[in-house]
Design an enzyme around this catalytic site. Structure first.
Site, PDB file in Angstrom:
ATOM      1  N   GLY A  91     -11.560 -69.921 164.299  1.00  0.00           N
ATOM      2  CA  GLY A  91     -10.609 -70.155 163.201  1.00  0.00           C
ATOM      3  C   GLY A  91     -11.338 -70.339 161.881  1.00  0.00           C
ATOM      4  O   GLY A  91     -12.567 -70.416 161.831  1.00  0.00           O
ATOM      5  N   GLY A 127     -17.636 -77.127 156.231  1.00  0.00           N
ATOM      6  CA  GLY A 127     -16.580 -76.444 155.478  1.00  0.00           C
ATOM      7  C   GLY A 127     -17.042 -75.863 154.153  1.00  0.00           C
ATOM      8  O   GLY A 127     -16.243 -75.362 153.369  1.00  0.00           O
ATOM      9  N   ARG A 177     -12.499 -63.938 148.143  1.00  0.00           N
ATOM     10  CA  ARG A 177     -12.610 -62.560 148.583  1.00  0.00           C
ATOM     11  C   ARG A 177     -11.245 -61.948 148.870  1.00  0.00           C
ATOM     12  O   ARG A 177     -10.286 -62.655 149.165  1.00  0.00           O
ATOM     13  CB  ARG A 177     -13.565 -62.428 149.767  1.00  0.00           C
ATOM     14  CG  ARG A 177     -13.062 -63.061 151.036  1.00  0.00           C
ATOM     15  CD  ARG A 177     -14.084 -62.840 152.152  1.00  0.00           C
ATOM     16  NE  ARG A 177     -13.563 -63.293 153.422  1.00  0.00           N
ATOM     17  CZ  ARG A 177     -14.254 -63.306 154.552  1.00  0.00           C
ATOM     18  NH1 ARG A 177     -15.508 -62.891 154.568  1.00  0.00           N
ATOM     19  NH2 ARG A 177     -13.709 -63.713 155.671  1.00  0.00           N
ATOM     20  N   ASP A 253     -14.855 -61.834 166.430  1.00  0.00           N
ATOM     21  CA  ASP A 253     -14.124 -62.522 165.353  1.00  0.00           C
ATOM     22  C   ASP A 253     -14.501 -61.968 163.979  1.00  0.00           C
ATOM     23  O   ASP A 253     -13.867 -62.297 162.982  1.00  0.00           O
ATOM     24  CB  ASP A 253     -14.382 -64.038 165.393  1.00  0.00           C
ATOM     25  CG  ASP A 253     -15.862 -64.370 165.457  1.00  0.00           C
ATOM     26  OD1 ASP A 253     -16.519 -63.992 166.434  1.00  0.00           O
ATOM     27  OD2 ASP A 253     -16.364 -65.006 164.508  1.00  0.00           O
ATOM     28  N   ASN A 254     -15.511 -61.126 163.926  1.00  0.00           N
ATOM     29  CA  ASN A 254     -15.887 -60.514 162.655  1.00  0.00           C
ATOM     30  C   ASN A 254     -15.477 -59.048 162.596  1.00  0.00           C
ATOM     31  O   ASN A 254     -15.927 -58.313 161.722  1.00  0.00           O
ATOM     32  CB  ASN A 254     -17.400 -60.650 162.431  1.00  0.00           C
ATOM     33  CG  ASN A 254     -17.804 -62.096 162.191  1.00  0.00           C
ATOM     34  OD1 ASN A 254     -16.987 -62.906 161.761  1.00  0.00           O
ATOM     35  ND2 ASN A 254     -19.051 -62.424 162.472  1.00  0.00           N
TER      36      ASN A 254
END
Ligand code: AMP
Ligand code: MG
Length: 493
Positions: A91, A127, A177, A253-254
């Site tokens: 996530g 984070g 982005r 996940d990429n």
């Protein structure tokens, strides 16, 4: 986050249609946000007003301190195979989707902050993001875009005014982005691993509406969806291979559903050609080496296929048979894209049976002769125009390519094409300027250590037009000096 007056004209379909696929979340206020890069060209494409966003309001928004009007900031959940091992929950651990906008071409784009603070998915992470890697992602995305390779792109970089601990304290930064979406193979994996097929179906329907609308009413639409993602990824990875790009962390996940490159971490362009080229400090076994990328893409797509099995057909055996057919078709689809690209790179106009072998033989000669990947293709056009030093400059040992050059000349004779227009065509697809590792490092070091953004901005300008030779930029077209040494890149930065 307080609200702000700047209008982005958000239309947040993910937030609206996929409740429970994310956590609504807020950015952490930055102590002293300052905008250090802003992509005016991209802002124009998005219909955003640079005048307003380049001021203090922009810094507040792009640091995650202030949520712009109409934004619905959220952290997306996903899972993923990382270096082959499955993590059932990843996530957005340091990212926030702040909203979607429709750009001037009618395309829906996600606006995402990276480095805006902890979320429920941060695990042990802080984070945060730091300036060097954020600028690196900015540069790589713009370079890829200019090369015509589908990619997320950076809109802004803000420094937060705080120091973030990495190996040593680094200036904290947030990257904004823009991507066609942030739906990943891993997003499907998260819900499939929970055996929540209703959610996998809703996600697939959403992905089809957003990225493959022509399939919305198709029979067998989930199988066709799989086929469409396979095609986009084959096209994408073939473009990486033709440009000499190593993604470096092709975890599921990429890997996007849209077919864009995302998550520029330990990526790099190869210099001396080698299929074994690896830059990432943690890729000990070369899983994500340059020459492995097409195989890994297929492996990742098989993981996507697994998540869709219950949707493909009522009978599991039949689902497996159908999905396996699609996955097995991948190598030929990839090969076809790659060969079309290689023909253009070496100036072939027609198509002949032996062209694939000729292209492979060039790579073999480049490997043997320790050739610089990027220089070689420009050198072939120069050679064609009668400059016989160019090949020698590109190769460590040019004798490795002598025989190949003869075969190539024979092959060229069978095309009906004038030398000049052929060489020009080659120069239009073979870049002269790529983000050379030593140049990237030089630019980042000046920005991070010396607060001097001039080298970064110059490099960005050079890379925005990679095909046109310009006087004074010779240095940007050359490989690293010998004393630069082997190049190592890092992820999770
Ligand atoms: P990446 O290797 O950048 O694709 O990240 C893999 C996962 O780790 C993602 O779920 C990220 O959100 C998470 N992650 C990476 N760096 C951090 C960080 N500094 N803080 C929190 N999560 C992170
Ligand atoms: Mg990632």
């Amino acid at each position: 986050m307080p609200r702000d007056a700047v209008s982005f004209g958000f239309d947040n379909t993910f937030a609206r249609e996929l409740e429970t696929f994310y956590v609504p979340w807020q950015g952490e206020p930055a102590p002293s946000p300052a905008l250090v890069q802003f992509n005016r060209a991209l802002a124009g494409e998005l219909g955003l007003d640079p005048q307003v966003l380049e001021g203090a309001e922009g810094a507040a928004i792009f640091s995650g301190t202030v949520a712009p009007e109409g934004s619905a900031p959220l952290a997306q959940v996903y899972a993923g195979h990382q270096f082959g091992g499955f993590s059932p929950q990843l996530g957005d651990g340091r990212a926030l989707l702040i909203g979607e906008i429709i750009d001037c071409n009618g395309q829906r784009r996600d606006i995402q902050l990276k480095g805006s603070g902890r979320t429920p998915f941060s695990r042990r992470g802080d984070g945060k993001a730091v300036l060097g890697p954020v600028l690196r992602e900015y540069l790589m995305g713009e370079a890829m875009h200019a090369l015509g390779i589908p990619t997320s792109r950076a809109l802004a970089v803000v420094t937060t005014g705080e120091q973030v601990m990495r190996e040593r304290p680094e200036p904290g930064a947030v990257l904004t982005r823009v991507a066609a979406s942030h739906l990943r193979v891993g997003t499907f994996q998260f819900f499939a691993a929970q055996q929540d097929m209703d959610k996998v179906r809703r996600l697939a329907d959403y992905a089809i509406r957003r990225h493959y609308p022509e399939l919305a009413d198709a029979e067998d639409r989930y199988l066709k969806f799989l086929r469409a993602v396979i095609e986009r990824q084959a096209a994408l990875v073939s473009q990486w291979m033709l440009a000499g790009f190593v993604h470096g962390v092709m975890n599921t996940d990429n890997m996007t559903i849209s077919g864009e490159t995302i998550d520029y971490g330990p990526c790099a362009f190869i210099d001396v050609y080698s299929p074994d080229a690896v830059f990432s400090s943690i890729d000990y076994n070369g899983r994500y080496a340059f020459g492995n990328q097409q195989r890994i893409a297929q492996w990742n797509l098989a993981r996507l296929a697994e998540t869709l099995l219950p949707l493909v057909h009522d009978e599991r055996d039949e689902s497996i048979r159908l999905a396996t057919n699609e996955i097995n078709a991948y190598p030929a689809i990839f090969e076809a894209f790659w060969l079309t690209g290689m023909r253009a790179k070496i100036g072939l106009v027609g198509a002949e049976e032996g062209d694939g072998q000729l292209a492979e033989a060039l790579l073999e000669a480049m490997h043997q002769g320790k050739a610089d990947f990027t220089m070689t293709f420009r050198a072939l056009a120069a050679h064609m125009r009668g400059d016989h030093d160019a090949i020698a400059e590109a190769f460590g040992d040019a004798s490795a390519v002598t025989q190949w050059l003869e075969q190539w000349q024979d092959r060229l004779l069978r095309d009906n094409q004038q030398t000049n227009s052929r060489a020009e065509g080659m120069d239009r697809v073979n870049p002269l300027y790529i983000p050379r590792n030593h140049k990237v490092e030089e630019a980042l070091a000046a920005a991070v250590a010396g607060n001097d953004f001039a080298p970064f901005e110059t490099l960005l300008e050079v890379l925005r037009d990679p095909f046109t030779s310009r006087a004074g930029l010779e240095d940007y077209a050359r490989p690293a000096p010998k004393d630069f040494g082997p190049y190592v890149t890092y992820c999770g930065t």
